[in-house]
Design an enzyme around this catalytic site. Sequence first.
Site, PDB file in Angstrom:
ATOM      1  N   TRP A 150     -51.672  70.689 -42.039  1.00 39.45           N
ATOM      2  CA  TRP A 150     -52.056  71.583 -43.123  1.00 39.45           C
ATOM      3  C   TRP A 150     -53.074  70.938 -44.049  1.00 39.45           C
ATOM      4  O   TRP A 150     -53.958  71.610 -44.579  1.00 39.45           O
ATOM      5  CB  TRP A 150     -50.813  72.039 -43.884  1.00 39.45           C
ATOM      6  CG  TRP A 150     -49.816  72.666 -42.958  1.00 39.45           C
ATOM      7  CD1 TRP A 150     -48.552  72.237 -42.675  1.00 39.45           C
ATOM      8  CD2 TRP A 150     -50.021  73.825 -42.130  1.00 39.45           C
ATOM      9  NE1 TRP A 150     -47.963  73.045 -41.736  1.00 39.45           N
ATOM     10  CE2 TRP A 150     -48.832  74.022 -41.378  1.00 39.45           C
ATOM     11  CE3 TRP A 150     -51.092  74.702 -41.955  1.00 39.45           C
ATOM     12  CZ2 TRP A 150     -48.695  75.078 -40.472  1.00 39.45           C
ATOM     13  CZ3 TRP A 150     -50.950  75.741 -41.049  1.00 39.45           C
ATOM     14  CH2 TRP A 150     -49.777  75.923 -40.328  1.00 39.45           C
ATOM     15  N   ASP A 153     -50.585  70.853 -52.530  1.00 37.57           N
ATOM     16  CA  ASP A 153     -49.909  71.848 -51.713  1.00 37.57           C
ATOM     17  C   ASP A 153     -48.448  71.395 -51.591  1.00 37.57           C
ATOM     18  O   ASP A 153     -48.129  70.450 -50.870  1.00 37.57           O
ATOM     19  CB  ASP A 153     -50.566  71.923 -50.333  1.00 37.57           C
ATOM     20  CG  ASP A 153     -49.868  72.891 -49.381  1.00 37.57           C
ATOM     21  OD1 ASP A 153     -48.831  73.471 -49.775  1.00 37.57           O
ATOM     22  OD2 ASP A 153     -50.362  73.052 -48.251  1.00 37.57           O
ATOM     23  N   LYS A 163     -40.216  78.556 -47.648  1.00 40.55           N
ATOM     24  CA  LYS A 163     -39.450  77.361 -47.301  1.00 40.55           C
ATOM     25  C   LYS A 163     -38.374  77.070 -48.344  1.00 40.55           C
ATOM     26  O   LYS A 163     -37.215  76.890 -48.007  1.00 40.55           O
ATOM     27  CB  LYS A 163     -40.386  76.171 -47.130  1.00 40.55           C
ATOM     28  CG  LYS A 163     -41.418  76.406 -46.023  1.00 40.55           C
ATOM     29  CD  LYS A 163     -42.341  75.240 -45.852  1.00 40.55           C
ATOM     30  CE  LYS A 163     -43.455  75.543 -44.861  1.00 40.55           C
ATOM     31  NZ  LYS A 163     -42.987  75.808 -43.504  1.00 40.55           N
TER      32      LYS A 163
END
Length: 357
Positions: A102, A169, A193
Amino acid sequence: MKKHNFSAGPSILPQEVFEKSAQAILDFNGSGLSILEISHRSKDFVAVMDEARALVLELMGLTGKGYHAIFLGGGASLEFARVPYNLLKEGGKAAYLDTGTWAAAAIKEAKFFGQTEVIASSKADNYSYIPKGYTIPADADYFHYTSNNTIFGTQMQQFPDTDVPLVCDMSSDIFSRQLDFSKFGIIYAGAQKNMGPAGATLLVIKEELLGKTGRAIPSMLDYKQHIDKESMYNTPPVFAVYTSYLTLQWLKNNGGIAAAEAKNNAKAELLYNEIDRNPLFVGTAKTEDRSKMNVCFLLKDEAHTEQFDKLWKAAGISGLPGHRSVGGYRASIYNAMPIESVQVLVDAMQELEKSIQ
């Protein structure tokens, strides 16, 4: 049989959140309407949005400190482009830390907007550790990194001390541990999540960072537009925001981030101790960088795979296989995962050991 959901995301949420959100699908706040059909401009939902945004800042200790919390669509992946659009100045540069899939995706998007410097990377070692000892360019418009890497099971344990605005992030470890959140310029996270179902993205931003790029920004990509419209510039992901709100309430009512961190530490310690003790297993991440959210491990001898898979499946465990780029197993132990479920996995690992001896 009770299911123990170790999926990396969409992931486990608190049982009471499932129950309250399920009821809201049938009848939201006694309105006779489903949360799925309620107007996002209705008094009841506007209150949900306002309270959810306020709860975010309260839990992070950022109330009254120049920050805004907004809920957006598009997933965290859209922020890979929206961050440089809003922060990378014309002729400026951004600094990035490459720690996984990511992070690499964020770097790829930033390159469309200007100079992007990758100051350190662990790619050559399959992202098994977090780079250290790097220098952040003092003239960078911002420094971007990913706090927890779900695929490779690594997590930043220390954060850089710099005057350069920090962009993080936190999709897979937000609200899981206490941090000085005032050190960050932007925090963003997909909800699916630790906070809610897929469909909503949380962004926390220090407003003083905006309006300095020198470029015109399309309205939907402009953070200022979403701040000014209080996350209502367009129709928000209503159900995902509502479920995130319920999860934030649950977190607050159960002791906040401090209590969540203590439970997460206990879960991670239980599982990592078994991985290190059990001669059949080995962890994939460097010990000092191990994630407390995503525990990645392998069987030392793949000949035992079929037997172990039968054991954990028979125990009601779900979502345990690792990402295809790493293989093995990945136990995601987010805030809502009870330690009892981690013990079930440990028991299966020990049962395999006993059967082979």
